[in-house]
Write a protein that holds these residues in place. Structure first.
Motif, PDB file in Angstrom:
ATOM      1  N   TYR A 181       0.847  -1.198   0.000  1.00 56.74           N
ATOM      2  CA  TYR A 181       0.000   0.000   0.000  1.00 56.74           C
ATOM      3  C   TYR A 181       0.881   1.247   0.000  1.00 56.74           C
ATOM      4  CZ  TYR A 181       1.167  -0.184   4.978  1.00 56.74           C
ATOM      5  OH  TYR A 181       1.849  -0.244   6.169  1.00 56.74           O
ATOM      6  N   LYS A 182       0.290   2.356  -0.385  1.00 54.31           N
ATOM      7  CA  LYS A 182       1.025   3.622  -0.394  1.00 54.31           C
ATOM      8  C   LYS A 182       0.012   4.746  -0.344  1.00 54.31           C
ATOM      9  CE  LYS A 182       4.112   6.266  -3.398  1.00 54.31           C
ATOM     10  NZ  LYS A 182       5.175   6.208  -4.410  1.00 54.31           N
ATOM     11  N   PHE A 183       0.223   5.716   0.525  1.00 59.84           N
ATOM     12  CA  PHE A 183      -0.893   6.638   0.816  1.00 59.84           C
ATOM     13  C   PHE A 183      -1.150   7.666  -0.280  1.00 59.84           C
ATOM     14  CE2 PHE A 183       0.940  10.598   2.935  1.00 59.84           C
ATOM     15  CZ  PHE A 183       2.261  10.323   2.636  1.00 59.84           C
ATOM     16  N   VAL A 214       4.684  -4.002   3.834  1.00 58.41           N
ATOM     17  CA  VAL A 214       4.859  -2.671   4.426  1.00 58.41           C
ATOM     18  C   VAL A 214       6.108  -2.021   3.841  1.00 58.41           C
ATOM     19  CG1 VAL A 214       5.232  -1.397   6.579  1.00 58.41           C
ATOM     20  CG2 VAL A 214       3.797  -3.470   6.581  1.00 58.41           C
ATOM     21  N   ASP A 215       5.911  -0.933   3.093  1.00 61.51           N
ATOM     22  CA  ASP A 215       7.043  -0.137   2.611  1.00 61.51           C
ATOM     23  C   ASP A 215       7.172   1.030   3.592  1.00 61.51           C
ATOM     24  OD1 ASP A 215       8.434   2.037   1.277  1.00 61.51           O
ATOM     25  OD2 ASP A 215       8.272   0.895  -0.575  1.00 61.51           O
ATOM     26  N   LEU A 216       8.337   1.164   4.197  1.00 63.76           N
ATOM     27  CA  LEU A 216       8.495   2.149   5.275  1.00 63.76           C
ATOM     28  C   LEU A 216       8.232   3.584   4.823  1.00 63.76           C
ATOM     29  CD1 LEU A 216       9.545  -0.304   6.776  1.00 63.76           C
ATOM     30  CD2 LEU A 216      11.509   1.021   7.503  1.00 63.76           C
ATOM     31  N   GLY A 217       8.330   3.840   3.536  1.00 68.02           N
ATOM     32  CA  GLY A 217       8.135   5.207   3.055  1.00 68.02           C
ATOM     33  C   GLY A 217       6.713   5.514   2.611  1.00 68.02           C
ATOM     34  N   HIS A 218       5.786   4.610   2.863  1.00 62.64           N
ATOM     35  CA  HIS A 218       4.449   4.750   2.280  1.00 62.64           C
ATOM     36  C   HIS A 218       3.384   5.172   3.285  1.00 62.64           C
ATOM     37  CE1 HIS A 218       5.301   2.272  -1.627  1.00 62.64           C
ATOM     38  NE2 HIS A 218       6.182   3.229  -1.396  1.00 62.64           N
ATOM     39  N   HIS A 219       3.786   5.910   4.305  1.00 64.47           N
ATOM     40  CA  HIS A 219       2.826   6.374   5.304  1.00 64.47           C
ATOM     41  C   HIS A 219       2.919   7.891   5.436  1.00 64.47           C
ATOM     42  CE1 HIS A 219       4.347   2.362   6.323  1.00 64.47           C
ATOM     43  NE2 HIS A 219       3.106   2.080   6.611  1.00 64.47           N
ATOM     44  N   ALA A 249       8.435  12.135   2.434  1.00 65.25           N
ATOM     45  CA  ALA A 249       7.420  11.374   1.697  1.00 65.25           C
ATOM     46  C   ALA A 249       8.020  10.021   1.345  1.00 65.25           C
ATOM     47  CB  ALA A 249       6.969  12.141   0.471  1.00 65.25           C
ATOM     48  N   ASP A 250       7.871   9.577   0.096  1.00 70.18           N
ATOM     49  CA  ASP A 250       8.427   8.277  -0.304  1.00 70.18           C
ATOM     50  C   ASP A 250       9.860   8.518  -0.780  1.00 70.18           C
ATOM     51  OD1 ASP A 250       8.552   5.596  -0.864  1.00 70.18           O
ATOM     52  OD2 ASP A 250       7.565   5.758  -2.815  1.00 70.18           O
ATOM     53  N   ASP A 251      10.742   8.903   0.148  1.00 67.95           N
ATOM     54  CA  ASP A 251      12.053   9.431  -0.215  1.00 67.95           C
ATOM     55  C   ASP A 251      13.036   8.353  -0.673  1.00 67.95           C
ATOM     56  OD1 ASP A 251      10.828  11.700   0.744  1.00 67.95           O
ATOM     57  OD2 ASP A 251      11.970  11.774   2.605  1.00 67.95           O
ATOM     58  N   ASP A 252      12.798   7.093  -0.278  1.00 64.46           N
ATOM     59  CA  ASP A 252      13.638   5.966  -0.700  1.00 64.46           C
ATOM     60  C   ASP A 252      15.118   6.154  -0.362  1.00 64.46           C
ATOM     61  OD1 ASP A 252      11.657   4.256  -1.567  1.00 64.46           O
ATOM     62  OD2 ASP A 252      11.682   4.988  -3.626  1.00 64.46           O
ATOM     63  N   LEU A 253      15.382   6.736   0.802  1.00 68.00           N
ATOM     64  CA  LEU A 253      16.765   6.881   1.275  1.00 68.00           C
ATOM     65  C   LEU A 253      17.224   5.585   1.942  1.00 68.00           C
ATOM     66  CD1 LEU A 253      16.395  10.438   2.868  1.00 68.00           C
ATOM     67  CD2 LEU A 253      17.376   9.868   0.634  1.00 68.00           C
ATOM     68  N   ILE A 282      14.867  -4.642   0.334  1.00 64.91           N
ATOM     69  CA  ILE A 282      15.209  -3.220   0.263  1.00 64.91           C
ATOM     70  C   ILE A 282      14.516  -2.641  -0.967  1.00 64.91           C
ATOM     71  CG2 ILE A 282      17.115  -1.615  -0.190  1.00 64.91           C
ATOM     72  CD1 ILE A 282      18.901  -3.535   1.482  1.00 64.91           C
ATOM     73  N   ASP A 283      13.904  -1.477  -0.817  1.00 67.40           N
ATOM     74  CA  ASP A 283      13.324  -0.772  -1.966  1.00 67.40           C
ATOM     75  C   ASP A 283      13.784   0.676  -1.873  1.00 67.40           C
ATOM     76  OD1 ASP A 283      11.879   0.177  -4.092  1.00 67.40           O
ATOM     77  OD2 ASP A 283       9.910   0.018  -3.132  1.00 67.40           O
ATOM     78  N   GLN A 284      14.878   0.981  -2.530  1.00 71.30           N
ATOM     79  CA  GLN A 284      15.472   2.317  -2.426  1.00 71.30           C
ATOM     80  C   GLN A 284      15.852   2.848  -3.794  1.00 71.30           C
ATOM     81  OE1 GLN A 284      17.330   1.403   2.002  1.00 71.30           O
ATOM     82  NE2 GLN A 284      18.763   1.835   0.347  1.00 71.30           N
TER      83      GLN A 284
END
Ligand code: RM4
Ligand code: MN
Ligand code: MN
Length: 382
Positions: A181-183, A214-219, A249-253, A282-284
Motif C-alpha cells: 500500500y502507499k498513501f 509494508v514499505d516504510l516510506g508509504h505512510h 514522503a516516499d524518499d527511498d533513502l 530493500i526498496d530504495q
C-alpha cells in the motif's frame, strides 16, 4: 562481546535480505537523473552488483526482480546466472504503472480491456516467477484518482478485487501474493490501496496466501509503523517489507539513515512475534549516492537493527509491562538500542564468509572503479 551473545550471531547468520534489481540501475527524481559511472547496463550486470553486496555482507542472498524491467528471452538462463553468482530469486514485481494504457488505472481502470491487459501482465509474472523459482508476487498498485468524482471509489475497489481474485486463483501453491500500500503518489486525491487497512481487507477476501507488504516510506508523517507491523504480525498477515527511510514522503533513502530508532522498533516487533522473519526486501532509489555502497550500507544497517532487537531482554520487558512501570520497559528498549552491536555483526559476517567491515572492503576492493572501466570506459562522471 561475551560468548553469551552467540545466539545473536547465529540468528544474524540466518538473516536474508533481498536487494532489488531496480536499486542498482539509473534512477532519479522527476527533476533529473544523474547517471553514475559503472551503472549496470542490463539485468545481468544488476545481478553482478547484487552478488558483490552479498559477497561483502553474507546477508543479501536473494534478489528481487521487476518486470518488464528485468525481462529476458530465457528465464532459465537468468535463473542460472543468478544461481551461479550464489544468489536466488526473491519476489517478482509486476509493473502496472508505466504503460500509457494505465493513465486512469490498471486493475481498477474503468475500461475492462485495460483491466484485462493488466491482469494478463500479472499472470505472465506468475509464469516468470515459476520459471525462476520465486515464491512471491509482490504488487505495488499505483492506481488512484486525482479529483473527487473522477471515478466511483467503490466500483474501482470491486474491479480490483475481481482482477486480483483471478491472479490469486492462478498462483501455484508455493507462491504468495504480497499486497503493498502507499498513501499517495502518483495519484493525489484517492489511492486505491492507500493504507494497511485497505490492503489487509483485500488480502482477507483473496485468501490466506495474500499478505500485506509494508514499505516504510508509504505512510503519512508520524504514523506509527511499528504498531502496524505488530498488528499485521498478530493477524498472520505480515508478508514482508520494503525497507528504506524517509524524511518527508516516499524518499527511498538508505534504511536506518534518518530514523534508526524506528527501524529498531520494527525489528523488535518482529523478534517479539516469535515467528520466522517475513520477506525483507530493500526498496530504495540511490540518486546521488554510489549505488553498490549504498546497498552495502543498507544491509549493514539492517543487520545492526536486528542485532539490537535480539538484545532486548524480553522477560524483563514483560515484567515491567505487567507491573505497569511506565519507564522501565522504555529503558530496556533504550539499553538494547544503545548497545554497540558492530562487533557482533562483524562476527556474524565473518562467520558467513563476508567482510568484517563491508563498506571499507568494498572501497578497498576497487569494485566501483573496475565496473566503471568495464561497463563504460568513456564515462568520467561519478
Ligand atoms: C514505488 C513502490 C514500489 C516500487 C516502485 C518502483 O514507490 O515502492 O514498491 O516497485 O516504487
Ligand atoms: Mn515499495
Ligand atoms: Mn515507494
Amino acid at each position: 562481546m561475551p560468548a553469551v551473545h552467540d545466539h545473536v550471531v547465529s540468528r544474524l547468520g540466518e538473516l536474508t535480505i533481498e536487494t532489488p534489481s531496480w536499486g542498482y540501475g539509473d534512477s532519479g527524481t522527476r527533476f533529473g537523473v544523474f547517471p553514475q559511472a559503472g551503472r549496470p547496463r542490463d539485468v545481468w550486470e544488476r545481478i553482478d552488483d547484487a552478488a558483490e553486496v552479498h559477497r561483502l555482507t553474507a546477508t543479501a542472498g536473494a534478489v528481487a526482480l521487476h518486470f518488464p524491467w528485468d525481462a529476458v528471452d530465457d528465464p532459465g538462463e537468468l535463473r542460472a546466472h543468478i544461481e551461479s553468482r550464489g544468489l536466488r530469486v526473491g519476489a517478482v514485481n509486476p509493473n502496472l504503472f508505466q504503460d500509457p494504457a494505465y493513465k486512469l488505472g490498471s486493475l481498477t481502470h474503468p475500461d475492462a480491456r485495460v483491466r484485462e491487459k493488466a491482469t494478463a501482465h500479472m499472470l505472465d509474472c506468475v509464469g516468470i516467477a515459476t520459471a525462476l523459482g520465486s515464491t512471491a508476487q509482490s504488487l505495488w498498485l499505483a492506481d488512484g484518482t486525482n479529483y473527487p468524482g473522477q471515478d466511483d471509489l467503490r466500483a474501482r475497489r470491486r474491479r480490483l478485487l475481481d482482477c486480483l481474485a483471478e491472479v490469486y486463483a492462478a498462483l501455484p501453491a508455493e507462491q504468495e501474493l504480497l499486497v503493498e500500500y502507499k498513501f499517495f503518489e502518483p495519484a493525489f486525491y484517492a489511492t486505491d490501496l492507500a493504507d494497511w487497512g485497505s490492503a489487509m481487507l483485500m488480502c482477507t477476501k483473496l485468501g490466506e496466501r495474500a499478505r500485506v507488504l509494508v514499505d516504510l516510506g508509504h505512510h503519512a508523517q508520524g504514523v506509527n509503523v511499528e504498531q502496524i507491523v505488530a498488528f499485521l504480525a498478530d493477524e498472520d498477515r505480515l508478508g514482508g517489507f520494503h525497507f528504506n527511510n524517509r524524511k518527508y514522503a516516499d524518499d527511498d533513502l538508505i534504511v536506518g539513515s534518518v530514523n534508526p530508532f524506528e527501524l529498531f522498533l520494527i525489528f523488535t516487533e518482529l523478534v517479539a512475534a516469535g515467528a520466522a522473519l517475513p520477506r525483507l526486501t530493500i526498496d530504495q532509489s540511490h540518486n546521488v549516492e554510489p549505488k553498490v555502497e549504498a546497498m552495502v550500507l543498507s544491509v549493514v544497517n539492517l543487520q545492526e537493527a536486528y542485532a539490537k532487537a535480539l538484545l532486548v531482554d524480553a522477560a524483563a520487558l514483560r515484567a515491567a509491562q505487567e507491573a505497569g512501570d511506565v519507564l522501565a520497559g522504555h529503558e530496556l528498549l533504550l539499553d538494547a538500542f544503545r548497545t554497540d552491536v558492530r562487533p557482533l555483526c562483524a562476527r556474524a559476517r565473518l562467520a558467513g564468509g563476508g567482510a568484517e567491515d563491508p563498506v571499507a572492503a568494498l572501497r578497498g576492493a576497487g569494485y566501483a572503479d573496475r565496473v566503471a572501466a568495464e561497463r563504460d570506459p568513456q564515462e568520467i562522471t561519478r
